[in-house]
Design an enzyme around this catalytic site. Structure first.
Site, PDB file in Angstrom:
ATOM      1  N   ASP A 276       0.837  -1.204   0.000  1.00  0.00           N
ATOM      2  CA  ASP A 276       0.000   0.000   0.000  1.00  0.00           C
ATOM      3  C   ASP A 276       0.869   1.249   0.000  1.00  0.00           C
ATOM      4  OD1 ASP A 276      -2.287  -1.629   0.153  1.00  0.00           O
ATOM      5  OD2 ASP A 276      -2.173  -1.686   2.340  1.00  0.00           O
ATOM      6  N   ARG A 279       2.663   1.623  -3.474  1.00  0.00           N
ATOM      7  CA  ARG A 279       1.746   2.158  -4.480  1.00  0.00           C
ATOM      8  C   ARG A 279       1.475   3.637  -4.260  1.00  0.00           C
ATOM      9  NH1 ARG A 279      -2.159  -3.141  -3.921  1.00  0.00           N
ATOM     10  NH2 ARG A 279      -1.401  -4.280  -5.758  1.00  0.00           N
ATOM     11  N   HIS A 303      -5.485  -3.438   5.539  1.00  0.00           N
ATOM     12  CA  HIS A 303      -4.881  -3.854   4.266  1.00  0.00           C
ATOM     13  C   HIS A 303      -5.933  -4.384   3.296  1.00  0.00           C
ATOM     14  CE1 HIS A 303      -1.703  -5.012   1.572  1.00  0.00           C
ATOM     15  NE2 HIS A 303      -1.920  -6.311   1.697  1.00  0.00           N
TER      16      HIS A 303
END
Length: 414
Positions: A276, A279, A303
């Protein structure tokens, strides 16, 4: 895997040369260093590619004999290639022979800047889609001196084969594979594999299939995780465990509570949420153009879906970005995994980026164990929110989790 490592090593030599640092690497090129027109020897790459093809140099009698043998076979194989070329032409002429444009970034230090460890790491599920590239990255990590690759015998590639492949890398890491039948219990069979491990990474479990609820997925994957976690509790209770087992939001609390029941430290178990952050960092770079090494987006919560909360307000590079663009960027981070599945036509998921992110998490843990406190977001037992488990920045030190950081200042949208 070893071919990918070697291809990247060659590519780095070429790119370093193009960037202005002459770099030498063996390659098979057009050459006049032997009686043959094509030959492999040391090649120096410079700003325009091949700069110098080096001679063979002094060789002993055995090597002289082997060279004659090699040239005899190589001549036939070169002749076959030349014969093919006589009957063929490239379909298109070059559109341009203008020099390639190059932009150079400031030089940065390579590798660890602090103490370098000699740690034992195990990748459970190491023959899978995430496990193989993650194992490659672990075998390449300067902190790793011993790597165990564990998977089931029903894996498409045997764990021993992955280990044999990785054992050829020119790193200090020793690699060994372990495989169990699906009905074997790791706590009964993985003593050698897990004993002495400092870090255990678990990219295991089934992916979510169409029509499957999260409860269905948890019922299957929690059992898979439990088998590994209870073996770790027995053989390496002081190791840090990095779980990449969906649904992470449920599996991590379940495994931590099982550790607590045995009197073990539940903060040894971490949910790996680094993808995460990876990204979010990349998406901010694409929007702002800011250098990636200046971007570190804290991603808190969990998540999956809306539990993934990137805190863009804490990122200096985002100061000039209009507030009305944040919801779409937030959603982009949340849905990035689905984007990859769709781009792969349903034939795969985010295996490569997950391996990269898992290796990023692992390096933070290993750097901490080696004495350089390192901070990385992770999903852990926590008291920074009203929930007992939460993802936020975590500092890893010589014993694993050293500090779980608070969320910090956030804006109204966050």
């Amino acid at each position: 895997l070893s071919m990918a490592y070697a291809g990247a090593k060659f590519a780095n030599a070429v790119l370093s040369g193009l960037a202005g640092s002459d770099t030498t690497e063996c390659a098979y090129v057009m050459s006049d260093v032997s009686e043959l027109p094509y030959f492999a020897s040391k090649v120096t790459f410079g700003e325009n590619g091949v700069k110098k093809v080096h001679s063979v140099g002094a060789i002993n009698d055995y090597e002289q004999s082997r060279l004659k043998e090699a040239i005899a076979q190589l001549k036939d194989e070169i002749d076959a290639g030349l014969k093919y070329a006589q009957t063929q032409e490239l379909a298109e002429a070059p559109k341009s022979l203008a020099p390639l444009q190059k932009t150079l970034s400031p030089k940065k230090a390579k590798g660890p800047t602090g103490p370098v460890g000699n740690f034992k790491v195990c990748v459970c599920g190491g023959a899978g889609g995430i496990g193989q590239p993650l194992s490659l990255l672990m075998a390449s990590n300067p902190h790793v001196s011993e790597l165990c690759v564990y998977d089931l015998t029903l894996a498409m590639v045997p764990a021993a084969g992955v280990a044999a492949d990785l054992s050829h890398l020119e790193t200090k890491c020793k690699v060994k594979g372990y495989a169990l039948d699906k009905d074997d219990l790791p706590r009964q069979k993985l003593e050698e594999c897990l004993t002495g491990c400092h870090l255990v990474l678990v990219p295991a479990g089934m992916p979510r299939k169409p029509g499957m609820t999260r409860a269905d997925l948890l019922g299957i994957n929690a059992g898979i995780a439990k088998n590994i976690v209870e073996a770790c509790a027995k053989f390496c209770p002081q190791a840090v465990l990095g779980l990449i087992v969906n649904p992470v939001n449920s599996v991590v609390p379940a495994m931590c509570e099982l550790y607590k029941k045995k009197g073990l430290d539940p903060r040894k178990i971490c949910g790996v949420t680094s993808l995460d952050i990876v990204r979010a960092n990349k998406f901010v770079h694409e929007i702002t153009g800011a250098p990636l090494d200046t971007i570190d987006v804290p991603v808190v919560g969990g998540h999956a879906g809306t539990t993934i909360l990137p805190l863009f307000s804490q990122v200096p590079a985002m100061k000039g970005v209009s507030a009305d663009k944040i919801p779409a960027l937030d959603k982009h981070v949340q849905d990035a995994g689905t984007d990859v599945v769709n781009a792969k036509g349903g034939k795969g998921s985010a295996t490569l980026s997950m391996a990269y992110a898992g290796a990023k998490f692992a390096n933070a843990v290993l750097s901490g164990l080696a004495g350089s406190d390192t901070t990385e977001c992770a999903y852990v037992m926590s008291d920074v929110s009203e929930l007992p488990y939460f993802a936020s920045k975590v500092t890893f030190g010589e014993n694993g989790v050293k500090k779980v950081h608070s969320i910090g200042a956030i804006n109204d949208y966050e």
